[in-house]
Write an enzyme that holds these catalytic residues in place. Structure first.
Site, mmCIF file in Angstrom:
data_model
loop_
_atom_site.group_PDB
_atom_site.id
_atom_site.type_symbol
_atom_site.label_atom_id
_atom_site.label_comp_id
_atom_site.label_asym_id
_atom_site.label_seq_id
_atom_site.Cartn_x
_atom_site.Cartn_y
_atom_site.Cartn_z
ATOM 1 N N GLU A 77 0.804 -1.225 0.000
ATOM 2 C CA GLU A 77 0.000 0.000 0.000
ATOM 3 C C GLU A 77 0.838 1.277 0.000
ATOM 4 O O GLU A 77 0.365 2.335 0.416
ATOM 5 C CB GLU A 77 -0.950 -0.010 1.187
ATOM 6 C CG GLU A 77 -2.010 -1.093 1.095
ATOM 7 C CD GLU A 77 -3.118 -0.896 2.105
ATOM 8 O OE1 GLU A 77 -4.242 -0.581 1.685
ATOM 9 O OE2 GLU A 77 -2.849 -1.033 3.309
ATOM 10 N N HIS A 96 -0.505 5.504 7.752
ATOM 11 C CA HIS A 96 -1.653 4.632 7.454
ATOM 12 C C HIS A 96 -1.725 3.560 8.526
ATOM 13 O O HIS A 96 -0.716 2.920 8.852
ATOM 14 C CB HIS A 96 -1.505 3.976 6.081
ATOM 15 C CG HIS A 96 -2.552 2.930 5.827
ATOM 16 N ND1 HIS A 96 -3.896 3.231 5.770
ATOM 17 C CD2 HIS A 96 -2.454 1.580 5.656
ATOM 18 C CE1 HIS A 96 -4.582 2.130 5.547
ATOM 19 N NE2 HIS A 96 -3.729 1.115 5.480
ATOM 20 N N HIS A 98 -4.652 0.794 11.051
ATOM 21 C CA HIS A 98 -5.946 0.107 11.183
ATOM 22 C C HIS A 98 -6.401 0.155 12.639
ATOM 23 O O HIS A 98 -6.951 -0.829 13.146
ATOM 24 C CB HIS A 98 -5.830 -1.345 10.715
ATOM 25 C CG HIS A 98 -5.076 -1.501 9.434
ATOM 26 N ND1 HIS A 98 -3.951 -2.285 9.311
ATOM 27 C CD2 HIS A 98 -5.278 -0.947 8.207
ATOM 28 C CE1 HIS A 98 -3.495 -2.225 8.074
ATOM 29 N NE2 HIS A 98 -4.271 -1.416 7.382
ATOM 30 N N HIS A 166 -11.499 -0.934 6.477
ATOM 31 C CA HIS A 166 -10.058 -1.101 6.293
ATOM 32 C C HIS A 166 -9.254 -0.374 7.370
ATOM 33 O O HIS A 166 -8.567 -0.997 8.157
ATOM 34 C CB HIS A 166 -9.674 -0.595 4.897
ATOM 35 C CG HIS A 166 -8.216 -0.683 4.590
ATOM 36 N ND1 HIS A 166 -7.707 -0.322 3.361
ATOM 37 C CD2 HIS A 166 -7.144 -1.061 5.320
ATOM 38 C CE1 HIS A 166 -6.392 -0.490 3.360
ATOM 39 N NE2 HIS A 166 -6.028 -0.937 4.549
#
Length: 242
Positions: A77, A96, A98, A166
């Site tokens: 990613e 980024h 989760h 996500h």
């Protein structure tokens, strides 16, 4: 130590902090734009953030290609990072993750909005990007430049955005700002969920958000982002002097 080397040391520290604060587990990543070449950025090879070292850092072009014929396995990613840097010259760091309290806001109509002063950096609006809208059924990972570009459009000029089912991505003018925002995005989500069980929520006003963001950006030594960074470095057992 050069500015670039200092940033790379901070990048390693950021990875350890995000793991220590529960924002990242075995997955998630943080990057920083190359101060000597805005057309590239630094990001670890594919590795759990808690384990990242200086030797793991790779350099990428904004379309996700490794520089210097580096053949190590990159994060799938990485396109999140390059696409945001391409669209936002003001952004110099991207996180980024989760983190778990944030996820419910990506799969329900409830909007994530700042509820406490320390969380104002998440921004006025936290949009939800849904890969399904453009790309149909996918594995929900941002695995191509096209997906990264589409996500960057959803983020717009904001500071944070969610990905349906996500996770989330936040940006900052510095690594320390991006890490701060990632941590407090999770804090805000947790507090908002708890407050919603008690009754209507009084959110921060747009003017309050602007004033708090300005105050943090203008923080003196020992204030704002730097104070939080020093504290988190201590907890994660990494050097805060860089």
């Amino acid at each position: 130590m050069s500015k670039a080397e200092t940033l790379l040391e901070d990048l390693v520290s950021a990875s350890r902090i995000l793991a220590d604060q529960g924002i990242c587990d075995a997955f998630g990543h943080v990057s920083v734009r190359n101060p000597d070449n805005p057309g590239t950025y630094f990001l670890s090879r594919a590795r759990a953030p808690q384990l990242v070292t200086r030797q793991d850092i790779m350099e990428f072009t904004l379309d996700g290609r490794p520089v210097w014929d580096d053949e190590r396995k990159p994060f799938l990613e990485r396109f999140i990072h390059g696409s945001i840097y391409a669209a936002r010259p003001d952004v110099h760091s991207v996180v980024h993750s989760h983190s778990r309290s944030v996820i419910p806001f990506s799969i329900t109509p409830s909007k994530l909005r700042p509820v406490i002063h320390s969380c104002a950096t998440i921004g006025h609006d936290v949009p939800v990007w849904d890969a399904q809208d453009v790309f149909g059924d996918t594995n929900l990972l941002v695995s191509s430049e096209a997906m990264g570009v589409d996500f960057a459009k959803s983020l717009g000029k904001g500071r944070s955005a969610l990905m349906r089912g996500h996770g989330s991505t936040v940006v900052g003018a510095t690594i320390r700002e991006a890490v701060y925002t990632a941590v407090y995005l999770e804090v805000n989500a947790d507090l908002q969920i708890k407050a919603s069980a008690l009754g209507p929520i009084t959110f921060l006003t747009p003017a309050e958000i602007d004033r708090i963001q300005a105050r943090l950006a203008d923080g003196k030594p020992g204030e704002g982002y730097d104070r939080a960074w020093e504290y988190w470095c201590q907890n994660a057992r990494v050097d805060s002097s860089a």
